[in-house]
Design a protein around this motif. Sequence first.
Motif, short mmCIF file in Angstrom:
data_model
loop_
_atom_site.label_atom_id
_atom_site.label_comp_id
_atom_site.label_asym_id
_atom_site.label_seq_id
_atom_site.Cartn_x
_atom_site.Cartn_y
_atom_site.Cartn_z
N PRO A 1 -16.31 -1.61 1.93
CA PRO A 1 -15.69 -2.77 3.37
C PRO A 1 -14.45 -2.77 3.07
O PRO A 1 -14.24 -3.71 2.86
CB PRO A 1 -17.00 -3.38 3.64
CG PRO A 1 -17.20 -4.15 1.79
CD PRO A 1 -17.22 -2.34 1.10
N GLY A 2 -13.89 -2.23 4.77
CA GLY A 2 -12.44 -3.49 4.75
C GLY A 2 -11.18 -3.25 3.66
O GLY A 2 -11.35 -2.29 3.87
N LEU A 3 -11.03 -4.39 3.40
CA LEU A 3 -9.58 -3.81 2.78
C LEU A 3 -10.35 -4.02 1.17
O LEU A 3 -9.89 -3.31 0.30
CB LEU A 3 -9.21 -5.38 1.60
CG LEU A 3 -8.43 -5.76 3.38
CD1 LEU A 3 -8.25 -6.96 2.59
CD2 LEU A 3 -7.72 -5.42 3.43
N ASN B 1 -12.24 -1.19 0.62
CA ASN B 1 -11.62 0.29 0.35
C ASN B 1 -10.14 0.53 -0.36
O ASN B 1 -10.32 2.10 -1.17
CB ASN B 1 -11.53 0.50 1.83
CG ASN B 1 -11.43 2.43 2.10
OD1 ASN B 1 -12.32 3.36 1.56
ND2 ASN B 1 -10.49 3.23 2.34
N LEU B 2 -9.37 -0.21 -0.18
CA LEU B 2 -8.47 0.19 -1.42
C LEU B 2 -8.65 0.48 -3.61
O LEU B 2 -8.04 1.26 -3.82
CB LEU B 2 -7.69 -0.86 -1.49
CG LEU B 2 -6.66 -1.61 -0.29
CD1 LEU B 2 -5.87 -3.36 -0.06
CD2 LEU B 2 -5.67 -0.38 -0.07
N PHE B 3 -9.27 -0.27 -3.18
CA PHE B 3 -10.48 -0.59 -4.60
C PHE B 3 -11.35 1.18 -5.04
O PHE B 3 -10.96 2.11 -6.11
CB PHE B 3 -12.21 -1.24 -5.10
CG PHE B 3 -11.66 -2.43 -4.73
CD1 PHE B 3 -11.07 -3.55 -3.99
CD2 PHE B 3 -11.48 -2.93 -5.79
CE1 PHE B 3 -10.82 -4.41 -4.21
CE2 PHE B 3 -10.78 -4.30 -6.07
CZ PHE B 3 -10.80 -5.46 -5.41
N ARG B 4 -11.02 1.95 -4.27
CA ARG B 4 -11.22 4.12 -4.18
C ARG B 4 -9.68 4.58 -4.93
O ARG B 4 -10.00 5.24 -5.66
CB ARG B 4 -11.01 4.35 -3.33
CG ARG B 4 -12.29 4.11 -2.49
CD ARG B 4 -13.14 4.86 -1.11
NE ARG B 4 -14.22 4.44 0.09
CZ ARG B 4 -14.97 5.21 0.10
NH1 ARG B 4 -15.44 5.98 -0.93
NH2 ARG B 4 -16.49 4.78 0.81
N TYR B 5 -9.01 3.97 -4.87
CA TYR B 5 -7.55 4.38 -5.23
C TYR B 5 -6.90 4.18 -6.12
O TYR B 5 -7.06 2.60 -6.81
CB TYR B 5 -6.37 3.50 -3.98
CG TYR B 5 -6.80 4.68 -2.46
CD1 TYR B 5 -6.90 6.11 -2.61
CD2 TYR B 5 -7.40 3.43 -1.32
CE1 TYR B 5 -7.15 6.77 -1.64
CE2 TYR B 5 -7.36 3.86 -0.14
CZ TYR B 5 -7.94 5.78 0.29
OH TYR B 5 -8.13 5.76 1.25
N LEU C 1 -18.76 -3.85 -8.14
CA LEU C 1 -18.93 -4.25 -7.26
C LEU C 1 -18.61 -3.82 -6.14
O LEU C 1 -19.33 -4.25 -4.94
CB LEU C 1 -18.26 -5.39 -7.72
CG LEU C 1 -18.38 -7.18 -6.27
CD1 LEU C 1 -19.87 -7.13 -6.34
CD2 LEU C 1 -17.66 -8.07 -6.39
N ALA C 2 -17.33 -3.04 -5.65
CA ALA C 2 -16.96 -3.14 -4.10
C ALA C 2 -17.34 -1.63 -3.85
O ALA C 2 -17.93 -1.21 -2.63
CB ALA C 2 -14.90 -2.72 -4.52
N GLU C 3 -17.75 -0.35 -4.86
CA GLU C 3 -19.04 0.18 -4.29
C GLU C 3 -20.22 0.09 -4.30
O GLU C 3 -21.33 0.67 -3.02
CB GLU C 3 -18.86 0.94 -5.85
CG GLU C 3 -19.30 2.66 -5.72
CD GLU C 3 -20.05 3.55 -6.46
OE1 GLU C 3 -19.85 4.64 -6.82
OE2 GLU C 3 -19.58 3.29 -8.26
#
Length: 357
Positions: free
Chosen positions: A12-14, A16-20, A5-7
């Motif tokens: 965007p914004g916070l 971006n933490l989901f990348r880690y 979903l984040a991808e």
Amino acid sequence: MLYELAEALGFPGLLNLFRYITFRAGAAVMTALILSLVFGPALIAWLRKKQGKGQPIREDGPASHLLTKRGTPTMGGLMILLSLTVSTLLWAEMKNSFIWPCLLVTLAFGAIGFLDDYSKVTKQAHAGLSGKIRLLLEFAIAGLACWWIAQTTGTTLYLPFLKDMGLELGWVYIAFAAFIVAGFGNAVNLTDGLDGLASMPVIIAALTFGVIAYLVGNIKFAEYLGVHYVEGAGDLAVFCGALIGAGLGFLWFNAPPAAVFMGDTGSLALGGALGSIAVVTNHELVLLIVGGLFVLETVSVIVQVVSFKLTGKRVFRMAPIHHHFEQLGWAESTVVVRFWIVSLVLALTGLATLKLR
């Protein structure tokens, strides 16, 4: 699921933490822990109502168990499986090719354990499913999962203490890997005989393999440490995080005196999960060190059976070996905590193999 979903939104914004991976692994720990604590009491109450007399206690086990553990419900592994699965699906990258075979092994071994527990509870007998049928199912599932994993990782058995060196085994590797997965499922099952005894060593092993998966799945760390790089293995740190959170949540209710036992439903699933993670990361032999406590428990049973059949004499007062120490007069809590310490030392030894190359 949340990663995808984040991808899709472009991180965007916070988000971006989901990348880690580290962020998602930590979130998986907390999610699984909270789910266990929230739904645990209701599940335990439901199991107690359905099971009545609870898990049947071994008549040939320590006499004190007949008094202190009778009436305690089993199948608490359902709590672990629920929180582990939901947390993994929420925080892991679902396109990762390794998440699914690890989940397959965990849930399928949990299903086998559930059938075994159900048979014991309904018959009120310690014997559950036929041992041959159970082993056949376990090896079939483990073989399928290891074949699936090997399509990506290959069929080389990598050796600890040697820099990125391994033996190409071909189809023999599939059989060996399946043996590791099924063997560890049963090893954890044998260890699960005292309140909290299996839970914490599993948590320690999962934490250790979470670190190993993260390092093996990062090409820079893998090259620096001289270990074989496995692309995509890093996301298994999220799976390990969910396993840790689910284990901690269960331990809250399994701490002495236990309100619920995990049963074969939990122990087979947890052991199978550790085995499958070791196969993905190409650290099958390191698992024998990190999970050395489970190996010791299994060897004690094998030695006891072989010795009695050949000589008519027992090496230990009772097997698995944790019962031996109970018979020597150690309190249950003493056995559990000391075995936790042994498990921690073995985990640190296993981690040391990453650098001693």
